[in-house]
Design a protein around this motif. Structure first.
Motif, PDB file in Angstrom:
ATOM      1  N   GLU A  52      14.327  16.459  47.717  1.00  0.00           N
ATOM      2  CA  GLU A  52      13.446  17.075  48.729  1.00  0.00           C
ATOM      3  C   GLU A  52      14.198  18.080  49.576  1.00  0.00           C
ATOM      4  O   GLU A  52      13.728  19.184  49.844  1.00  0.00           O
ATOM      5  N   GLN A  53      15.400  17.689  50.019  1.00  0.00           N
ATOM      6  CA  GLN A  53      16.198  18.602  50.851  1.00  0.00           C
ATOM      7  C   GLN A  53      16.560  19.872  50.087  1.00  0.00           C
ATOM      8  O   GLN A  53      16.636  20.959  50.664  1.00  0.00           O
ATOM      9  N   GLU A  54      16.784  19.733  48.788  1.00  0.00           N
ATOM     10  CA  GLU A  54      17.173  20.873  47.957  1.00  0.00           C
ATOM     11  C   GLU A  54      16.133  22.002  48.037  1.00  0.00           C
ATOM     12  O   GLU A  54      16.484  23.179  47.998  1.00  0.00           O
ATOM     13  N   PHE A  55      14.854  21.615  48.158  1.00  0.00           N
ATOM     14  CA  PHE A  55      13.777  22.614  48.108  1.00  0.00           C
ATOM     15  C   PHE A  55      13.026  22.740  49.423  1.00  0.00           C
ATOM     16  O   PHE A  55      12.051  23.478  49.514  1.00  0.00           O
ATOM     17  N   SER A  56      13.488  22.031  50.438  1.00  0.00           N
ATOM     18  CA  SER A  56      12.786  22.028  51.721  1.00  0.00           C
ATOM     19  C   SER A  56      12.749  23.423  52.346  1.00  0.00           C
ATOM     20  O   SER A  56      13.676  24.221  52.183  1.00  0.00           O
ATOM     21  N   MET A  57      11.644  23.713  53.058  1.00  0.00           N
ATOM     22  CA  MET A  57      11.544  24.960  53.808  1.00  0.00           C
ATOM     23  C   MET A  57      11.554  24.687  55.320  1.00  0.00           C
ATOM     24  O   MET A  57      11.318  25.592  56.117  1.00  0.00           O
ATOM     25  N   GLU A  58      11.816  23.428  55.695  1.00  0.00           N
ATOM     26  CA  GLU A  58      11.960  23.093  57.121  1.00  0.00           C
ATOM     27  C   GLU A  58      13.233  23.734  57.670  1.00  0.00           C
ATOM     28  O   GLU A  58      14.279  23.649  57.045  1.00  0.00           O
ATOM     29  N   ARG A  59      13.147  24.309  58.863  1.00  0.00           N
ATOM     30  CA  ARG A  59      14.328  24.986  59.422  1.00  0.00           C
ATOM     31  C   ARG A  59      15.424  23.981  59.811  1.00  0.00           C
ATOM     32  O   ARG A  59      16.601  24.232  59.605  1.00  0.00           O
ATOM     33  N   TYR A  60      15.011  22.855  60.399  1.00  0.00           N
ATOM     34  CA  TYR A  60      16.003  21.857  60.825  1.00  0.00           C
ATOM     35  C   TYR A  60      15.678  20.489  60.222  1.00  0.00           C
ATOM     36  O   TYR A  60      14.511  20.096  60.186  1.00  0.00           O
ATOM     37  N   LEU A 224      27.378  15.834  43.899  1.00  0.00           N
ATOM     38  CA  LEU A 224      28.062  17.122  43.773  1.00  0.00           C
ATOM     39  C   LEU A 224      28.611  17.534  45.137  1.00  0.00           C
ATOM     40  O   LEU A 224      27.927  17.387  46.153  1.00  0.00           O
ATOM     41  N   GLY A 225      29.830  18.052  45.154  1.00  0.00           N
ATOM     42  CA  GLY A 225      30.500  18.346  46.427  1.00  0.00           C
ATOM     43  C   GLY A 225      30.290  19.742  46.942  1.00  0.00           C
ATOM     44  O   GLY A 225      30.783  20.084  48.027  1.00  0.00           O
ATOM     45  N   SER A 226      29.566  20.592  46.186  1.00  0.00           N
ATOM     46  CA  SER A 226      29.342  21.966  46.641  1.00  0.00           C
ATOM     47  C   SER A 226      28.159  22.550  45.888  1.00  0.00           C
ATOM     48  O   SER A 226      27.392  21.810  45.272  1.00  0.00           O
ATOM     49  N   VAL A 227      27.982  23.842  45.942  1.00  0.00           N
ATOM     50  CA  VAL A 227      27.050  24.658  45.152  1.00  0.00           C
ATOM     51  C   VAL A 227      25.570  24.456  45.512  1.00  0.00           C
ATOM     52  O   VAL A 227      24.869  25.425  45.812  1.00  0.00           O
ATOM     53  N   LEU A 228      25.082  23.199  45.472  1.00  0.00           N
ATOM     54  CA  LEU A 228      23.651  22.978  45.668  1.00  0.00           C
ATOM     55  C   LEU A 228      23.242  23.145  47.130  1.00  0.00           C
ATOM     56  O   LEU A 228      24.037  22.953  48.048  1.00  0.00           O
ATOM     57  N   ASN A 229      21.956  23.461  47.317  1.00  0.00           N
ATOM     58  CA  ASN A 229      21.440  23.726  48.666  1.00  0.00           C
ATOM     59  C   ASN A 229      21.638  22.549  49.620  1.00  0.00           C
ATOM     60  O   ASN A 229      21.988  22.742  50.785  1.00  0.00           O
ATOM     61  N   HIS A 230      21.361  21.316  49.127  1.00  0.00           N
ATOM     62  CA  HIS A 230      21.450  20.181  50.052  1.00  0.00           C
ATOM     63  C   HIS A 230      22.880  19.918  50.497  1.00  0.00           C
ATOM     64  O   HIS A 230      23.117  19.412  51.585  1.00  0.00           O
ATOM     65  N   VAL A 231      23.827  20.288  49.643  1.00  0.00           N
ATOM     66  CA  VAL A 231      25.243  20.112  50.011  1.00  0.00           C
ATOM     67  C   VAL A 231      25.606  21.098  51.119  1.00  0.00           C
ATOM     68  O   VAL A 231      26.224  20.741  52.130  1.00  0.00           O
ATOM     69  N   VAL A 256      32.836  36.403  60.672  1.00  0.00           N
ATOM     70  CA  VAL A 256      32.983  35.002  60.263  1.00  0.00           C
ATOM     71  C   VAL A 256      33.589  35.003  58.864  1.00  0.00           C
ATOM     72  O   VAL A 256      33.026  35.601  57.939  1.00  0.00           O
ATOM     73  N   ILE A 257      34.743  34.339  58.737  1.00  0.00           N
ATOM     74  CA  ILE A 257      35.511  34.365  57.492  1.00  0.00           C
ATOM     75  C   ILE A 257      35.647  32.956  56.934  1.00  0.00           C
ATOM     76  O   ILE A 257      35.805  32.004  57.689  1.00  0.00           O
ATOM     77  N   GLY A 258      35.591  32.819  55.615  1.00  0.00           N
ATOM     78  CA  GLY A 258      35.840  31.513  55.018  1.00  0.00           C
ATOM     79  C   GLY A 258      36.218  31.668  53.561  1.00  0.00           C
ATOM     80  O   GLY A 258      36.053  32.745  52.980  1.00  0.00           O
ATOM     81  N   CYS A 259      36.726  30.588  52.952  1.00  0.00           N
ATOM     82  CA  CYS A 259      37.051  30.648  51.532  1.00  0.00           C
ATOM     83  C   CYS A 259      35.869  30.109  50.741  1.00  0.00           C
ATOM     84  O   CYS A 259      35.093  29.283  51.226  1.00  0.00           O
ATOM     85  N   ILE A 260      35.725  30.569  49.501  1.00  0.00           N
ATOM     86  CA  ILE A 260      34.629  30.112  48.650  1.00  0.00           C
ATOM     87  C   ILE A 260      35.146  29.656  47.285  1.00  0.00           C
ATOM     88  O   ILE A 260      35.820  30.380  46.589  1.00  0.00           O
ATOM     89  N   GLY A 261      34.827  28.392  46.969  1.00  0.00           N
ATOM     90  CA  GLY A 261      35.084  27.853  45.628  1.00  0.00           C
ATOM     91  C   GLY A 261      33.704  27.647  45.022  1.00  0.00           C
ATOM     92  O   GLY A 261      33.225  28.439  44.232  1.00  0.00           O
ATOM     93  N   GLY A 262      33.025  26.599  45.493  1.00  0.00           N
ATOM     94  CA  GLY A 262      31.605  26.430  45.187  1.00  0.00           C
ATOM     95  C   GLY A 262      30.753  27.048  46.285  1.00  0.00           C
ATOM     96  O   GLY A 262      29.600  27.406  46.050  1.00  0.00           O
ATOM     97  N   GLY A 263      31.296  27.142  47.494  1.00  0.00           N
ATOM     98  CA  GLY A 263      30.617  27.838  48.582  1.00  0.00           C
ATOM     99  C   GLY A 263      30.226  26.999  49.785  1.00  0.00           C
ATOM    100  O   GLY A 263      29.814  27.554  50.810  1.00  0.00           O
ATOM    101  N   SER A 264      30.378  25.662  49.712  1.00  0.00           N
ATOM    102  CA  SER A 264      29.815  24.847  50.794  1.00  0.00           C
ATOM    103  C   SER A 264      30.624  24.903  52.084  1.00  0.00           C
ATOM    104  O   SER A 264      30.071  24.814  53.181  1.00  0.00           O
ATOM    105  N   ASN A 265      31.932  25.023  51.977  1.00  0.00           N
ATOM    106  CA  ASN A 265      32.763  25.086  53.171  1.00  0.00           C
ATOM    107  C   ASN A 265      32.370  26.295  54.013  1.00  0.00           C
ATOM    108  O   ASN A 265      32.091  26.183  55.210  1.00  0.00           O
TER     109      ASN A 265
END
Lengths: 412, 412
Positions: A52-60, A224-231, A256-265
């Motif tokens: 559900e969280q993966e596809f949610s359109m709720e802002r918060y 999964l530790g990264s990549v997906l929306n809910h993560v 705003v700077i950050g590193c990206i592997g899968g992108g979640s950080n």
């Protein structure tokens, strides 16, 4: 002024921010690997709440109380003003870093691991399986599973399994079982080993093994530790805290700077600030830093591709080097992923963020400079963001501009 | 109630506590190794300011502003209430731990390293040399030297040098040069190697090498990470912070527990509470935990002995296993010292504190139990204190007493 900007536990945000609510156009759907039609996440891999969280359109989305209780073992994390680094560089820039090294495994990863363990437990799951690169994700999930009394098995990319025995020990301390991937424990692992008994492994291969394990065990789900929306969603507590802390500092980031592997950080730190750009009128620059050895956003293509080497999970529109790409054994194991989170890819594709690739020699130079100025020794992944931070701060020195730079930070 | 009891930077104590001011009888003097007469610390090894602190009778000593500035990179550190561990044990005891793992090298050691680097720099010293066991002390001094632009050389006990390559890397990242001890760089090291080329080393041997290095280089001084009064003094910021935090928690410890190698970690946490016992009428129990493999306070003698194997430094009245004792290669490298801080020895001799020895198997069991309940994975040295903490908490479960237990904590 103080060195650390610190929130009390009472001030800790109690919601995650879901950027899908604010995107200018909808995020392209995930597609089924066989039918090519839009699909949800496979229910044999993920519990309903995360789907559900993966596809949610709720802002918060409200953070459950039991998750907040565990967050409080290390959160809120401090925001540092890197005055010693600024002085060493002689820059008029103001550099802030958010210290996620305060968590027991030393990274931001538990922010989602704890949430995922919670939702799986709530739906009666008994066992979680996952893959890990450098070991940060595996150790975060191992700890989270312990808190919720779930069994945990981690497929660890072989090169990291050998380079980082301490990470393996950490996972075992929290009660997880850990095997090097490719392993003899799955059909896919055995196939890879048959073709190349010396395989160093990759995140793609390890994901395939973990997915197969979950698909073939009734009481088991995949994590999964990264990549997906809910993560990415669960990581936004980092940026939400930073938003409050920047306000306390009387400042707001120009970059705003950050590193990206899968992108979640990077997503976790950046998305609340992206919101202020998309709907709040702020003009912040977003720089996503990857390794030249695995340059998905700077040299990959924006296309539908598989997240796993075995091609069993849904396909996503993202920057990718191809699901068969196996990067060299660089130190930043967490940046060795062939694809990129669809949400980060979307933002880069539309010019809201920009990708930059750095070679590890220049990256390590920056990490040493940072450690010698600020004391803290960062993870090799974080060091990519520090390279970009120092570069931007030195640009300010040349132009005389006093920009404010914000970046998340994890330790070795 | 909150999980962490946190002080703001403004609330950080600005003085160290000198327990010598409150001892019932004077601490026996250091004696010259050749004349046997009372002596100060050798001026070719220590700067004047530290020599003064070593013998000072002032109750409180002001912390220099430049030292406070660096402390603020990680201090004040949080005090945790270990509610999850209490629940897992089913104990009515209240368990508090002070998390010194927040410092860049991950231990309490920088509290004195920074102070020592500061005073040496102020007196024109260019280079500091030291020994290190597990590497915590060496990395703390390496970082401190970097902040004050001093050269740093570390003689690292060979067994730890081999077991803990990450620690070596940390020191090098901060710019220190590191050699395994016994080394070829000193006369004493060459002598030990001639007798036993396979020597695993010991703190006693490494101290001898560092002392020789300082004694034979004009611009160089020696830096010790434990044992001496001034080192214990600098650590008292830990206990002074904890005193404020226990007050915020509305509690006061019935038992203060810590591990002892040289003694400074425990002294730092305990001495402010010992003050309240000596002059404030509090009835707190103090338990100092050592390794059965190196049981100086439980199986050693209270006698004048050498701190270094080479017998060049002053001799001190302390619990000792003899300066030629080389303990087995246990994991808790920081507890492998043949002697014990004279101040801790004095307090144990008079029954104000008690020593207890634990075997590493029981110790590691406790560490795993702690990690699975609280998330944080501790250093093998800290694990000794956790063993005692859990034992005392389980005693409370049997007796039904609700005691308050306080202990300092450092990470792996």
């Amino acid at each position: 002024m103080e060195t650390k900007i610190v929130l009390s536990e009472r001030e800790m945000p109690t919601v995650w921010y879901n950027i899908r609510a604010d995107l200018p156009e909808p995020l392209p759907p995930l597609l089924h690997p066989e039918t090519g039609k839009p699909t949800r996440l496979p229910p044999f891999l993920f519990p309903e709440a995360l789907n559900e969280q993966e596809f949610s359109m709720e802002r918060y989305i409200e953070i459950p109380g039991e998750v907040l209780d565990i967050y409080r073992l290390w959160r809120p994390t401090p925001l540092f003003r890197a005055r010693r680094l600024e002085k060493a560089l002689g820059t008029p820039a103001r550099i802030y870093y958010k210290y996620e090294g305060a968590s027991p495994p030393g990274s931001h990863k538990p922010n989602t691991a704890v949430a995922q363990a919670y939702y799986n437990k709530a739906e009666g799951v008994k066992r979680l399986v996952t893959e890990t690169g450098a070991g940060q994700w595996g150790s975060a999930l191992a700890m989270a599973c312990r808190f919720f009394d779930l069994e945990c098995k981690v497929y660890m990319v072989r090169i990291s399994y050998e380079q980082k025995p301490y990470r393996r020990l950490l996972m075992q301390t929290w009660g997880a079982s850990v095997v090097p991937s490719p392993s003899e424990d799955t059909k896919f692992g055995r196939k890879v080993l048959a073709e190349d008994p010396e395989s160093l492994g990759s995140l793609g291969i390890a994901i395939s093994e973990a997915v197969e394990d979950a698909a073939t065990h009734e009481d088991t789900r995949y994590s999964l530790g990264s990549v997906l929306n809910h993560v990415l969603l669960h990581q936004t507590i980092v940026g939400e805290e930073a938003m409050l802390q920047m306000k306390m500092a009387g400042d707001y980031p120009d970059i705003v700077i950050g590193c990206i592997g899968g992108g979640s950080n990077y997503a976790g730190a950046a998305f609340p600030f992206v919101r202020e750009k998309l709907v709040g009128g702020k003009n912040t620059q977003f720089i996503a830093c990857e390794a030249t050895a695995c340059p998905s956003t700077t040299r990959g293509v924006y296309a539908y591709d598989y997240g796993d080497t075995a091609r069993t999970a849904p396909i996503a529109l993202m920057y990718t080097l191809g699901h068969t790409f196996v990067p060299p054994a660089i130190h930043a194991g967490g940046l060795r992923y062939h694809g990129m989170a669809p949400l980060i890819s979307y933002l880069i594709k539309r010019g809201i963020m920009e990708g930059r690739a750095y070679h590890q020699n220049a990256v390590f130079e920056a990490a040493v400079q940072f450690a010698q100025a600020e004391g803290h020794v960062c993870a090799p992944e974080t060091a990519h963001a520090i390279r970009a931070t120092i570069d931007e701060a030195l640009k300010c020195k040349q132009t005389g501009e006093s920009k404010s730079i914000f970046s998340p930070f994890a330790q070795m």
